[in-house]
Design a protein around this motif. Structure first.
Motif, PDB file in Angstrom:
ATOM      1  N   LEU A  73      41.900  41.326  37.031  1.00 32.06           N
ATOM      2  CA  LEU A  73      40.643  41.824  37.568  1.00 32.06           C
ATOM      3  C   LEU A  73      40.346  40.922  38.984  1.00 32.06           C
ATOM      4  CD1 LEU A  73      38.329  41.992  34.427  1.00 32.06           C
ATOM      5  CD2 LEU A  73      39.041  43.586  35.753  1.00 32.06           C
ATOM      6  N   GLU A  74      40.695  39.758  38.991  1.00 31.87           N
ATOM      7  CA  GLU A  74      40.377  38.814  40.095  1.00 31.87           C
ATOM      8  C   GLU A  74      41.335  39.151  41.187  1.00 31.87           C
ATOM      9  OE1 GLU A  74      40.812  34.874  38.746  1.00 31.87           O
ATOM     10  OE2 GLU A  74      39.263  35.096  37.212  1.00 31.87           O
ATOM     11  N   ARG A  77      40.632  43.051  42.643  1.00 30.08           N
ATOM     12  CA  ARG A  77      39.154  43.408  42.738  1.00 30.08           C
ATOM     13  C   ARG A  77      39.024  44.228  44.021  1.00 30.08           C
ATOM     14  NH1 ARG A  77      39.184  37.815  43.652  1.00 30.08           N
ATOM     15  NH2 ARG A  77      39.074  37.398  45.672  1.00 30.08           N
TER      16      ARG A  77
END
Length: 84
Positions: A73-74, A77
């Motif tokens: 997710l990081e 993004r």
């Protein structure tokens, strides 16, 4: 067009650019194996034809979620699209 700028260590670059299908990395804890896997998952997913899948394998789903999900997710993004 969104660009992805990943910084890789020299050994990570070597593994990332290696064209063999299966790779075995013998390395200690906290050296960047999971980060490399997340970067590879994101780049392969972006390069796959529509409808294709990429997969991260761990002994259990809980372990996979603990190890990789937040990192995906990081790192992704800028390219993650939610919903259909």
């Amino acid at each position: 067009m969104t660009s992805l700028n990943f910084e890789l260590l020299p050994w990570q670059k070597e593994v990332f650019l290696d064209k063999t299908r299966f790779k075995v990395v013998v390395a200690g804890r906290r050296c960047g194996k999971s980060r490399l896997a997340a970067i590879k998952l994101i780049t392969e997913g972006l390069n796959c034809p529509s409808g294709s899948h990429v997969m991260y394998v761990a002994p259990t789903q809980g372990q996979a979620r603990t190890i990789i999900w937040q990192m995906l997710l990081e790192l992704g993004r800028n390219v993650i699209v939610t919903g259909k």
